[in-house]
Design an enzyme around this catalytic site. Sequence first.
Site, PDB file in Angstrom:
ATOM      1  N   LYS A 168       1.771 -46.979 -24.253  1.00  0.00           N
ATOM      2  CA  LYS A 168       1.034 -45.839 -23.678  1.00  0.00           C
ATOM      3  C   LYS A 168       0.860 -44.785 -24.766  1.00  0.00           C
ATOM      4  CE  LYS A 168       2.896 -42.565 -20.806  1.00  0.00           C
ATOM      5  NZ  LYS A 168       2.462 -41.179 -21.069  1.00  0.00           N
ATOM      6  N   ASP A 199      -3.390 -42.429 -21.801  1.00  0.00           N
ATOM      7  CA  ASP A 199      -2.993 -41.511 -20.725  1.00  0.00           C
ATOM      8  C   ASP A 199      -3.492 -40.096 -21.043  1.00  0.00           C
ATOM      9  OD1 ASP A 199      -1.606 -40.198 -18.702  1.00  0.00           O
ATOM     10  OD2 ASP A 199       0.333 -40.339 -19.696  1.00  0.00           O
ATOM     11  N   LYS A 229      -5.529 -38.295 -18.706  1.00  0.00           N
ATOM     12  CA  LYS A 229      -5.630 -37.561 -17.435  1.00  0.00           C
ATOM     13  C   LYS A 229      -6.860 -36.655 -17.368  1.00  0.00           C
ATOM     14  CE  LYS A 229      -0.610 -37.388 -16.581  1.00  0.00           C
ATOM     15  NZ  LYS A 229      -0.041 -37.861 -17.845  1.00  0.00           N
ATOM     16  N   ASP A 236     -12.645 -32.931 -14.891  1.00  0.00           N
ATOM     17  CA  ASP A 236     -13.734 -31.989 -15.212  1.00  0.00           C
ATOM     18  C   ASP A 236     -14.881 -32.296 -14.253  1.00  0.00           C
ATOM     19  OD1 ASP A 236     -15.515 -30.217 -16.630  1.00  0.00           O
ATOM     20  OD2 ASP A 236     -14.341 -30.554 -18.447  1.00  0.00           O
ATOM     21  N   THR A 246       4.335 -35.246 -10.788  1.00  0.00           N
ATOM     22  CA  THR A 246       5.708 -35.164 -10.259  1.00  0.00           C
ATOM     23  C   THR A 246       6.345 -33.805 -10.572  1.00  0.00           C
ATOM     24  OG1 THR A 246       6.344 -36.406 -12.209  1.00  0.00           O
ATOM     25  CG2 THR A 246       6.295 -37.607 -10.143  1.00  0.00           C
ATOM     26  N   ARG A 261      11.880 -42.748 -23.183  1.00  0.00           N
ATOM     27  CA  ARG A 261      13.139 -42.535 -23.906  1.00  0.00           C
ATOM     28  C   ARG A 261      14.173 -43.650 -23.803  1.00  0.00           C
ATOM     29  NH1 ARG A 261      13.183 -36.625 -21.489  1.00  0.00           N
ATOM     30  NH2 ARG A 261      12.033 -37.858 -19.957  1.00  0.00           N
TER      31      ARG A 261
HETATM   32  O1  C5P Z   1      10.938 -40.877 -21.479  1.00  0.00           O
HETATM   33  P1  C5P Z   1      10.493 -41.251 -20.107  1.00  0.00           P
HETATM   34  O2  C5P Z   1      10.843 -42.673 -19.706  1.00  0.00           O
HETATM   35  O3  C5P Z   1      10.908 -40.244 -19.057  1.00  0.00           O
HETATM   36  O4  C5P Z   1       8.907 -41.208 -20.220  1.00  0.00           O
HETATM   37  C1  C5P Z   1       8.060 -41.410 -19.125  1.00  0.00           C
HETATM   38  C2  C5P Z   1       6.634 -41.282 -19.536  1.00  0.00           C
HETATM   39  O5  C5P Z   1       5.838 -41.266 -18.367  1.00  0.00           O
HETATM   40  C3  C5P Z   1       6.296 -40.000 -20.297  1.00  0.00           C
HETATM   41  O6  C5P Z   1       5.233 -40.320 -21.211  1.00  0.00           O
HETATM   42  C4  C5P Z   1       5.816 -39.063 -19.225  1.00  0.00           C
HETATM   43  O7  C5P Z   1       4.919 -38.110 -19.696  1.00  0.00           O
HETATM   44  C5  C5P Z   1       5.120 -40.037 -18.278  1.00  0.00           C
HETATM   45  N1  C5P Z   1       5.001 -39.579 -16.897  1.00  0.00           N
HETATM   46  C6  C5P Z   1       6.076 -39.230 -16.093  1.00  0.00           C
HETATM   47  N2  C5P Z   1       5.887 -38.819 -14.813  1.00  0.00           N
HETATM   48  C7  C5P Z   1       4.647 -38.763 -14.307  1.00  0.00           C
HETATM   49  C8  C5P Z   1       3.564 -39.124 -15.093  1.00  0.00           C
HETATM   50  C9  C5P Z   1       3.766 -39.530 -16.395  1.00  0.00           C
HETATM   51  O8  C5P Z   1       7.220 -39.289 -16.546  1.00  0.00           O
HETATM   52  N3  C5P Z   1       4.487 -38.426 -13.044  1.00  0.00           N
END
Ligand code: C5P
Length: 232
Positions: A32, A59, A61, A64, A119, A211
Amino acid sequence: MPKDVIVACDFPSAAETLAFLDRFGEEKPFVKIGMELFYAEGPQIVRTLKERGHRIFLDLKLHDIPNTVKKAMRVLSSLDVDIVNLHAAGTRAMMTAALEGLTRPDGTRPLLIAVTQLTSTDQTAMEEELLIEKPLEEVVMAYARNAAAAGLDGVVCSPLEAGRVHESCGESFLTVTPGVRFADAGKDDQKRITTPAGARALGSDYIVVGRPITRAEDPVAAWKRCREEFLA
Ligand code: C5P
């Protein structure tokens, strides 16, 4: 496309991203690319990762007026990514226009999915700032149904919502779900989380994992473990 783990490459530069992906050798994880990396490096990072054989969820998003989103999607479509997204809040007219822009002359196009409510938006903010006085989950489901009605391929949602989205919008409507952690690890700033096996049981089609893989001592081992648990 078959279910898979999508690795969130939340890095500030191409150099760091490529150094990270070099560790995978011949393996080519589905990745991603988010706003940070895309705004830093531009479309070239997408072309580079495509040339290296990665599938890509871009990603960005988009949100507009329909005409602007349609034209932007036409540009993204030429980058040959696998999945792109937009905000369902832009309305069905915007989503329909986005699909038109994304569709190439030969009829092919990347998958298009919608963000429902972020979220990071909670019930209080939704009611007091956005003046939407409905339960958050009802809003998420209504936005998912709008996306399905506009012909989109799925939504980004919590794994905990994946089952209800499938019930409401159909089994083939994709649920792409972040918020995944290994059972023996910390949560970071994620709140409503599941394990890869839990996401599988809840019906997620793709899990987006950052992460737990990017910051692991051995990212390749973490990615493999994640796939084993999710795809078992
Ligand atoms: O590091 P982690 O596993 O938390 O990363 C989750 C990824 O998903 C990040 O790129 C974050 O921006 C994205 N994301 C999220 N929650 C959302 C939409 C996207 O954690 N509702």
